[in-house]
Design a protein around this motif. Structure first.
Motif, PDB file in Angstrom:
ATOM      1  N   UNK A  15      13.799  10.927  -6.927  1.00 11.93           N
ATOM      2  CA  UNK A  15      12.665  10.666  -6.999  1.00 11.93           C
ATOM      3  C   UNK A  15      12.194   9.980  -8.408  1.00 11.93           C
ATOM      4  N   UNK A  16      12.483  10.742  -9.525  1.00 12.07           N
ATOM      5  CA  UNK A  16      12.672  10.559 -10.758  1.00 12.07           C
ATOM      6  C   UNK A  16      13.295   9.458 -11.216  1.00 12.07           C
ATOM      7  N   UNK A  17      14.485   9.004 -10.552  1.00 13.78           N
ATOM      8  CA  UNK A  17      15.290   7.848 -10.956  1.00 13.78           C
ATOM      9  C   UNK A  17      14.531   6.761 -10.262  1.00 13.78           C
ATOM     10  N   UNK A  18      13.860   7.049  -9.157  1.00 14.78           N
ATOM     11  CA  UNK A  18      13.159   5.932  -8.389  1.00 14.78           C
ATOM     12  C   UNK A  18      12.058   5.339  -9.165  1.00 14.78           C
ATOM     13  N   UNK A  19      11.085   6.263  -9.870  1.00 19.05           N
ATOM     14  CA  UNK A  19      10.005   5.913 -10.367  1.00 19.05           C
ATOM     15  C   UNK A  19      10.353   5.177 -11.937  1.00 19.05           C
ATOM     16  N   UNK A  20      11.479   5.706 -12.541  1.00 16.58           N
ATOM     17  CA  UNK A  20      11.887   5.046 -13.791  1.00 16.58           C
ATOM     18  C   UNK A  20      12.464   3.513 -13.280  1.00 16.58           C
ATOM     19  N   UNK A  21      13.068   3.459 -12.450  1.00 17.33           N
ATOM     20  CA  UNK A  21      13.603   2.065 -11.906  1.00 17.33           C
ATOM     21  C   UNK A  21      12.709   1.212 -11.519  1.00 17.33           C
ATOM     22  N   UNK A  22      11.735   1.800 -10.918  1.00 16.01           N
ATOM     23  CA  UNK A  22      10.441   0.735 -10.191  1.00 16.01           C
ATOM     24  C   UNK A  22       9.765   0.071 -11.514  1.00 16.01           C
ATOM     25  N   UNK A  23       9.292   1.115 -12.363  1.00 20.74           N
ATOM     26  CA  UNK A  23       8.680   0.625 -13.785  1.00 20.74           C
ATOM     27  C   UNK A  23       9.385  -0.435 -14.357  1.00 20.74           C
ATOM     28  N   UNK A  24      10.740  -0.302 -14.534  1.00 15.97           N
ATOM     29  CA  UNK A  24      11.652  -0.991 -15.319  1.00 15.97           C
ATOM     30  C   UNK A  24      11.787  -2.468 -14.550  1.00 15.97           C
ATOM     31  N   UNK A  25      11.739  -2.384 -13.162  1.00 20.22           N
ATOM     32  CA  UNK A  25      11.698  -3.637 -12.453  1.00 20.22           C
ATOM     33  C   UNK A  25      10.448  -4.387 -12.536  1.00 20.22           C
ATOM     34  N   UNK A  26       9.370  -3.696 -12.540  1.00 15.24           N
ATOM     35  CA  UNK A  26       8.286  -4.282 -12.864  1.00 15.24           C
ATOM     36  C   UNK A  26       8.145  -4.982 -14.177  1.00 15.24           C
ATOM     37  N   UNK A  27       8.657  -4.401 -15.181  1.00 16.49           N
ATOM     38  CA  UNK A  27       8.710  -5.039 -16.746  1.00 16.49           C
ATOM     39  C   UNK A  27       9.683  -6.372 -16.606  1.00 16.49           C
ATOM     40  N   UNK A  82      10.379   2.058   2.828  1.00 16.58           N
ATOM     41  CA  UNK A  82       9.346   0.877   2.526  1.00 16.58           C
ATOM     42  C   UNK A  82       9.664   0.183   1.050  1.00 16.58           C
ATOM     43  N   UNK A  83       9.733   1.164   0.216  1.00 17.48           N
ATOM     44  CA  UNK A  83       9.937   0.396  -1.232  1.00 17.48           C
ATOM     45  C   UNK A  83      11.369  -0.289  -1.266  1.00 17.48           C
ATOM     46  N   UNK A  84      12.363   0.301  -0.614  1.00 17.14           N
ATOM     47  CA  UNK A  84      13.778  -0.744  -0.612  1.00 17.14           C
ATOM     48  C   UNK A  84      13.582  -1.796   0.033  1.00 17.14           C
ATOM     49  N   UNK A 113       4.624  -2.660  -6.829  1.00 13.69           N
ATOM     50  CA  UNK A 113       5.759  -1.916  -7.538  1.00 13.69           C
ATOM     51  C   UNK A 113       5.225  -0.811  -8.256  1.00 13.69           C
ATOM     52  N   UNK A 114       4.120  -1.099  -8.919  1.00 16.26           N
ATOM     53  CA  UNK A 114       3.503   0.229  -9.978  1.00 16.26           C
ATOM     54  C   UNK A 114       2.767   1.093  -8.571  1.00 16.26           C
ATOM     55  N   UNK A 115       1.985   0.454  -7.705  1.00 14.67           N
ATOM     56  CA  UNK A 115       1.564   1.451  -6.973  1.00 14.67           C
ATOM     57  C   UNK A 115       2.644   2.345  -6.099  1.00 14.67           C
ATOM     58  N   UNK A 116       3.807   1.776  -5.790  1.00 14.69           N
ATOM     59  CA  UNK A 116       4.875   2.551  -5.183  1.00 14.69           C
ATOM     60  C   UNK A 116       5.313   3.663  -5.812  1.00 14.69           C
ATOM     61  N   UNK A 117       5.485   3.441  -7.238  1.00 17.04           N
ATOM     62  CA  UNK A 117       6.084   4.518  -8.022  1.00 17.04           C
ATOM     63  C   UNK A 117       4.958   5.545  -8.284  1.00 17.04           C
ATOM     64  N   UNK A 118       3.698   5.322  -8.194  1.00 15.84           N
ATOM     65  CA  UNK A 118       2.594   6.233  -8.163  1.00 15.84           C
ATOM     66  C   UNK A 118       2.662   7.195  -7.056  1.00 15.84           C
ATOM     67  N   UNK A 119       2.886   6.662  -5.974  1.00 11.57           N
ATOM     68  CA  UNK A 119       3.101   7.122  -4.581  1.00 11.57           C
ATOM     69  C   UNK A 119       4.086   7.956  -4.743  1.00 11.57           C
ATOM     70  N   UNK A 165       4.525   0.321   6.561  1.00  9.25           N
ATOM     71  CA  UNK A 165       4.522   0.295   5.200  1.00  9.25           C
ATOM     72  C   UNK A 165       4.742  -1.085   4.701  1.00  9.25           C
ATOM     73  N   UNK A 166       5.694  -1.720   5.102  1.00  8.09           N
ATOM     74  CA  UNK A 166       6.118  -2.898   4.574  1.00  8.09           C
ATOM     75  C   UNK A 166       5.198  -4.039   4.771  1.00  8.09           C
ATOM     76  N   UNK A 167       4.806  -4.118   5.952  1.00  7.98           N
ATOM     77  CA  UNK A 167       3.445  -5.213   6.281  1.00  7.98           C
ATOM     78  C   UNK A 167       2.378  -4.727   5.228  1.00  7.98           C
ATOM     79  N   UNK A 168       2.108  -3.676   5.184  1.00 10.54           N
ATOM     80  CA  UNK A 168       0.825  -3.172   4.352  1.00 10.54           C
ATOM     81  C   UNK A 168       1.119  -3.771   3.050  1.00 10.54           C
ATOM     82  N   UNK A 169       2.318  -3.394   2.438  1.00 10.74           N
ATOM     83  CA  UNK A 169       2.563  -3.854   0.925  1.00 10.74           C
ATOM     84  C   UNK A 169       2.540  -5.398   0.789  1.00 10.74           C
ATOM     85  N   UNK A 170       3.067  -6.133   1.864  1.00 10.12           N
ATOM     86  CA  UNK A 170       3.177  -7.411   1.865  1.00 10.12           C
ATOM     87  C   UNK A 170       1.600  -8.050   1.893  1.00 10.12           C
TER      88      UNK A 170
END
Length: 499
Positions: A332-344, A273-275, A471-477, A403-408
């Motif tokens: 998973x740790x890399x995913x959280x760091x990357x998503x936060x970086x993308x958001x910024x 979903x995140x991808x 993106x923030x919500x996905x990183x929290x998940x 998941x994707x439709x809900x995020x959109x």
């Protein structure tokens, strides 16, 4: 040394590269397709998600059919259907035919993708399954790094239709290679097909996806959305009840009694979903908000594939040695760091930061997909190769659809909160402003007393905010899933039962 096993691996890897690029590569062409057919965001969304709905509805069916009637046979049928559907997309005269072709592509992928992995388990022994999954993922992703640039070149020089047309001749080559390198195989325990379960599941998933897709335009409190959600949930509940009672169920819920299997499937769904959220929305941000070209979008998407190319086979090999939990946690740790970086990067509008975030995010699927898939396959045993690999594909497609439709829908909701506040417009203006965002027809008249440029800036900033929030919500998940991974995924996997 090249032999039939390595040839089969190459055939499966190239097939997956073609199938997945056919599913997700359309995101690069979405702005051009939008301009060509004058589509609003809802229709454009269906061009993207149209191929994922059949994937979610019929992946389990494909695994069952393969176990019962022949894994190679239905893999070839799926490839052939995908090639035919791609030709339909290439010659489509209007959006309705294009969306129909995308649905047919999804049916082809629903048959071929789960059976590609189950055929892989036939040509390699159980002790090498994780490694094989990783190698295929690396080869597939390496192709996926090249394909976006190829698609960008084709779009610029020949038009978006040729991005679909090139798949048809490639399918012919791959079909011949599969016939030569992969033997036919069947499971011993599957002789009957649960047609009723297939229909109930397809209807339930369709209703849920339509409800989430319409939520963006109608609002969560709309009566039609509530009815669709309620009926969809009741249909899925009816499916579960039917499966518990069926003599030959489509989905054997006994397989879900193992915590390691459930956690692995949930994780696969979330990462998929995140991808897809990133792959769908990032090109729109770069091309419509930042006004960059298709090559910049392709470079950003390709950057997210570097990690898979470098580390997917390593992750699979570590899973074979009982280190799946450690590798998955690192991903998973890399995913959280990357998503936060993308958001910024989105909020600061820094392309280089976005590129760095995509490179780091590439480690997430690289370190998760192969180990999680290997865990599910090993726990369910050799006799259920088709159904176990179908479960992993099904979980990923649920992430791609529901998941994707809900995020959109959440992105659209966040957009509209900001739009209404800044422009003072009602939801009745939604179609007009959505067309602004997707580049069709920015109105020349002022909206609520605001200039055209002010409306354009508000549309851009609202989309950026909505994308960043999701993106923030996905990183929290992902952070919430991390304790479950440590608890459920034991370092040592039980041996696979023989067929």
């Amino acid at each position: 040394m090249f032999n039939k096993a390595s040839g089969g691996m190459i055939a499966i890897a190239l097939s997956n590269a073609m199938l997945f690029s056919g599913l997700t590569g359309v995101s690069i062409a979405l702005p051009v397709i939008s301009d060509d057919f004058s589509l609003d965001s809802s229709a454009l969304h269906w061009v993207s998600i149209g191929a994922f709905l059949p994937m979610a509805s019929f992946s389990i069916v494909a695994g069952r059919l393969g176990d019962a009637a022949g894994r190679r046979l239905f893999f070839l049928i799926g490839l052939s259907l995908f090639g035919l559907a791609s030709f339909v997309c290439a010659v489509s005269p209007h959006a309705g035919i294009l969306i129909t072709g995308r649905f047919l592509q999804g049916f082809g992928c629903a048959l071929a993708v789960p059976l590609s992995f189950s055929n892989l388990t036939v040509i390699y022994p159980p002790r090498r399954h994780g490694w094989a999954f990783g190698v295929v993922a690396a080869i597939t992703t390496l192709s996926g790094m090249v394909i976006p640039f190829l698609l960008s070149f084709i779009i610029d020089r020949l038009g978006w239709r040729f991005t679909f047309a090139l798949y048809s001749p490639l399918v012919i080559v791959l079909v011949l290679l599969v016939i030569w390198t992969i033997p036919e195989s069947k499971g011993k325990d599957y002789r009957r097909f649960d047609a009723a379960g297939c229909i109930i599941l397809a209807v339930g998933l369709f209703l849920l996806v339509v409800a989430c897709e319409r939520w963006a335009d109608w609002g969560l409190g709309n009566r039609r959305v509530i009815i669709l959600l309620l009926v969809g949930c009741l249909t899925i509940a009816a499916f579960c009840r039917h499966e518990w009672r069926a003599e030959f169920p489509l989905l054997d819920f006994r397989a879900l009694k193992q915590a390691s299997v459930v956690v692995s499937l949930v994780l696969l769904a979330h990462i998929q979903c995140t991808s897809l959220v990133i792959a769908f929305n990032l090109p729109i941000f770069l091309q419509k908000v930042e006004r960059l070209g298709t090559y910049a979008s392709s470079a950003a998407l390709a950057a997210g594939s570097i990690g898979t190319v470098l580390f997917a086979s390593f992750a699979g090999r570590m899973a074979d040695h009982g280190k799946a939990r450690r590798i998955i946690s690192l991903g998973m740790a890399a995913g959280v760091a990357a998503i936060l970086l993308l958001g910024y990067g989105l909020l600061a509008r820094q392309y280089l930061v976005i590129l760095l975030g995509m490179i780091i995010f590439g480690l997430c699927p690289a370190l998760i997909y192969a180990p999680a898939t290997a865990i599910v396959v090993s726990r369910l045993g050799a006799a259920r190769r088709g159904i176990s690999t179908a479960l992993t594909v099904e979980s990923r497609q649920l992430g791609s659809t529901v998941g994707f439709a809900s995020c959109q829908a959440l992105i659209a909701g966040a957009e509209w909160l900001r739009r209404r506040r800044l422009l003072g417009v009602s939801r009745g203006k939604s179609t007009t402003l959505d067309q602004d965002l997707y580049g069709t027809n920015l109105p020349s008249l002022n909206i609520a007393g605001h200039s055209r440029r002010a409306v354009e800036r508000t549309v851009d900033s609202s989309f950026t905010l909505g994308f960043s929030v999701i993106l923030l919500l996905l990183s929290i998940a992902i952070l919430c899933l991390l304790p479950l991974v440590f608890r459920a995924l034991k370092p040592k996997e039980p041996p696979e039962h023989s067929e």
